[in-house]
Design an enzyme around this catalytic site. Structure first.
Site, PDB file in Angstrom:
ATOM      1  N   PHE A 140     -50.066 -31.718  32.445  1.00 52.92           N
ATOM      2  CA  PHE A 140     -48.982 -31.649  31.509  1.00 52.92           C
ATOM      3  C   PHE A 140     -47.839 -32.351  31.863  1.00 52.92           C
ATOM      4  O   PHE A 140     -47.068 -31.967  32.832  1.00 52.92           O
ATOM      5  CB  PHE A 140     -48.574 -30.138  31.182  1.00 52.92           C
ATOM      6  CG  PHE A 140     -47.680 -29.854  30.411  1.00 52.92           C
ATOM      7  CD1 PHE A 140     -47.720 -29.776  29.183  1.00 52.92           C
ATOM      8  CD2 PHE A 140     -46.393 -29.542  30.661  1.00 52.92           C
ATOM      9  CE1 PHE A 140     -46.996 -29.311  28.156  1.00 52.92           C
ATOM     10  CE2 PHE A 140     -45.255 -29.153  29.996  1.00 52.92           C
ATOM     11  CZ  PHE A 140     -45.576 -28.767  28.410  1.00 52.92           C
ATOM     12  N   GLY A 141     -47.619 -33.299  31.255  1.00 58.19           N
ATOM     13  CA  GLY A 141     -46.423 -34.359  31.441  1.00 58.19           C
ATOM     14  C   GLY A 141     -45.025 -34.054  30.800  1.00 58.19           C
ATOM     15  O   GLY A 141     -44.844 -34.525  29.680  1.00 58.19           O
ATOM     16  N   SER A 149     -34.602 -29.326  34.194  1.00 61.63           N
ATOM     17  CA  SER A 149     -33.881 -27.892  33.296  1.00 61.63           C
ATOM     18  C   SER A 149     -33.647 -28.677  31.868  1.00 61.63           C
ATOM     19  O   SER A 149     -33.524 -27.724  30.979  1.00 61.63           O
ATOM     20  CB  SER A 149     -32.829 -27.400  34.083  1.00 61.63           C
ATOM     21  OG  SER A 149     -33.246 -26.752  35.200  1.00 61.63           O
ATOM     22  N   GLY A 249     -43.202 -24.406  23.353  1.00 54.16           N
ATOM     23  CA  GLY A 249     -44.032 -23.186  23.017  1.00 54.16           C
ATOM     24  C   GLY A 249     -45.323 -23.265  24.227  1.00 54.16           C
ATOM     25  O   GLY A 249     -45.783 -22.111  24.560  1.00 54.16           O
ATOM     26  N   GLY A 351     -43.674  -8.674  61.861  1.00 50.47           N
ATOM     27  CA  GLY A 351     -43.063  -9.393  62.969  1.00 50.47           C
ATOM     28  C   GLY A 351     -43.543 -10.801  63.052  1.00 50.47           C
ATOM     29  O   GLY A 351     -43.976 -11.479  62.212  1.00 50.47           O
ATOM     30  N   GLU A 375     -41.298 -24.014  35.785  1.00 44.49           N
ATOM     31  CA  GLU A 375     -41.696 -23.420  34.256  1.00 44.49           C
ATOM     32  C   GLU A 375     -40.224 -22.739  33.933  1.00 44.49           C
ATOM     33  O   GLU A 375     -40.278 -21.648  33.711  1.00 44.49           O
ATOM     34  CB  GLU A 375     -42.512 -22.404  34.184  1.00 44.49           C
ATOM     35  CG  GLU A 375     -44.063 -22.765  34.748  1.00 44.49           C
ATOM     36  CD  GLU A 375     -44.728 -23.966  33.907  1.00 44.49           C
ATOM     37  OE1 GLU A 375     -44.263 -24.040  32.882  1.00 44.49           O
ATOM     38  OE2 GLU A 375     -45.889 -24.265  34.253  1.00 44.49           O
ATOM     39  N   GLY A 376     -38.983 -23.214  34.279  1.00 39.05           N
ATOM     40  CA  GLY A 376     -37.868 -22.660  34.105  1.00 39.05           C
ATOM     41  C   GLY A 376     -37.429 -21.930  35.488  1.00 39.05           C
ATOM     42  O   GLY A 376     -38.012 -21.107  35.809  1.00 39.05           O
ATOM     43  N   THR A 377     -36.378 -22.444  35.817  1.00 43.71           N
ATOM     44  CA  THR A 377     -35.808 -21.986  37.231  1.00 43.71           C
ATOM     45  C   THR A 377     -35.315 -20.599  37.055  1.00 43.71           C
ATOM     46  O   THR A 377     -35.013 -20.136  35.906  1.00 43.71           O
ATOM     47  CB  THR A 377     -34.493 -22.708  37.672  1.00 43.71           C
ATOM     48  OG1 THR A 377     -33.509 -22.446  37.018  1.00 43.71           O
ATOM     49  CG2 THR A 377     -34.863 -24.388  37.826  1.00 43.71           C
TER      50      THR A 377
END
Length: 396
Positions: A140-141, A149, A249, A351, A375-377
């Site tokens: 997906f580009g 963002s 979407g 530990g 996918e959104g910060t």
């Protein structure tokens, strides 16, 4: 391929008997995917992560367990499942590894979903059945080197040349790019409107250089998409969708899967820490008997339980087509935040052993550093919620 001899003893926490909210079908799907992860992913994933290599041989199995586009209708090769089932599948896969879940998320939410939702009937029939089995893989580009963002600032563009479009530009941080057969690409047309299209490997001028040197999602293949005067046939364009509505979407679908998936990583870290706390003896007793360790475990299971309730309800709303983008934002941010906190606390409980590949915790922690950004910060999702409750836009 090095198979670990260490047995995957994972037991999922269910503090509030949430299994009672799931259907028989949901439970059957979960046990199928869980068994597959224990058998196929757990024994090999540390080795692949250490070598920063994607275990391509898992693609066929991911197709067989229905991880690619499970909500896509049966007539196009999907399983026609509801969104709770989709969430459960993502949770179980990410319990194994975020990178493997990323591969499934991209294929289902970011490639199959737009072709199904925005594509022509010819595009659906041509691509979806092969994507569902993993016979072909997609990417997906959207994200560009200078536009993360703010995807609306993209510079990748198409020009109408009569019988085809000419595509130029570049995308980066693209999961699956190095081996993808097709890419769903978003670019601006001559009017400045964002359009979606399917670009196929082999089209002249289309290359996918791999991204190296990652400390996170090491068992996932990441790369760039570079378009140098690529001729895209007009029948490869999504006909009606224009503007950011299209890619956003798709991102909603993926963020929904992450909300469940990140919880899977959290549950794995908690389960590992809980088991270790009962076995590790210090000062003459199991460390789980000390107050500070119990505090950590109690907080972990509380946050996991809250997160489970949140995503379950979101799944019901999504299956009824009532979930808002803002509700999905909240769940994505919450799940990843608690997963990171749980991973860090679980690591401390183990530990020095916590940083080794003998346990999954450090790998989850590093993976989640990508999941909190893509996918959104974390911050962007906070502001989406803030804008929703106040009605005031803090982005501009």
């Amino acid at each position: 391929m090095n198979k670990s001899t260490k047995k995957d003893l994972y037991e999922a926490p269910d503090y509030y008997q949430l299994d009672e909210l799931l259907s028989e079908e949901h439970l059957l799907i979960r046990s199928t995917v869980r068994d597959w992860v224990k058998k196929e992913v757990s024994p090999i994933i540390e080795d692949y992560a250490q070598r920063a290599e994607f275990p391509k041989h898992l693609i066929k199995g991911l197709g067989e367990i229905g991880a690619f586009g499970p909500t896509i209708p049966v007539e196009y090769g999907g399983a026609g499942l509801d969104y709770t089932a989709y969430g459960i599948i993502m949770q179980e896969i990410e319990r194994g590894d975020s990178g493997i879940r990323s591969t499934a998320s991209v294929q289902g939410s970011l490639v199959m979903y737009p072709i199904y939702a925005y594509g022509t009937e010819e595009q659906r029939k041509k691509y979806l059945p092969k994507l569902a089995t993993g016979e072909i893989m997609g990417c997906f580009g959207l994200t560009e080197p200078d536009h993360g963002s703010n995807p609306g600032g993209m510079v990748t563009n198409i020009k109408d040349k009569g019988d085809h479009y000419l595509l130029n530009g570049a995308k980066m941080w693209i999961s699956n790019a190095p081996f993808a057969d097709i890419a769903v690409v978003w670019a601006k047309d001559e009017e400045g409107k964002i359009r979606g299209m399917v670009v196929e490997r082999g089209m002249e001028g289309f290359t996918t250089p791999e991204t190296h040197g990652k400390w996170s999602l090491r068992a996932s293949a990441t790369g760039e998409l570079v378009f140098d005067n690529v001729k895209v046939p007009k029948e490869n364009i999504f006909p009606d969708i224009k503007g950011l509505k299209g890619p956003l979407g798709c991102l909603n679908q993926a963020r929904y899967g992450i909300a469940w998936g990140a919880l899977g990583a959290a549950m794995d870290c908690y389960d590992t820490a809980l088991r270790y706390s009962k076995e590790r003896i210090q000062f003459g007793k199991p460390i789980g008997g000390f107050q500070l360790q119990q505090k950590k475990l109690a907080e972990m299971i509380t946050e996991i339980t809250k997160g489970q309730l949140l995503v379950w309800r979101l799944g019901v709303l999504k299956s009824e087509n009532r979930a808002t983008a803002e509700q999905i934002s909240m769940a994505k941010r919450n799940s990843v935040e608690i997963a990171l906190d749980i991973a860090r606390n679980a690591r401390q409980m183990l530990g020095g052993m916590g940083i080794t590949g003998e346990y999954s915790i450090m790998r989850h922690m590093m993976n989640l550093e990508s999941v909190v950004t893509y996918e959104g910060t974390h911050d962007v999702h906070l502001l989406i919620t803030g804008m929703d409750v106040t009605g005031l836009n803090a982005f501009k």
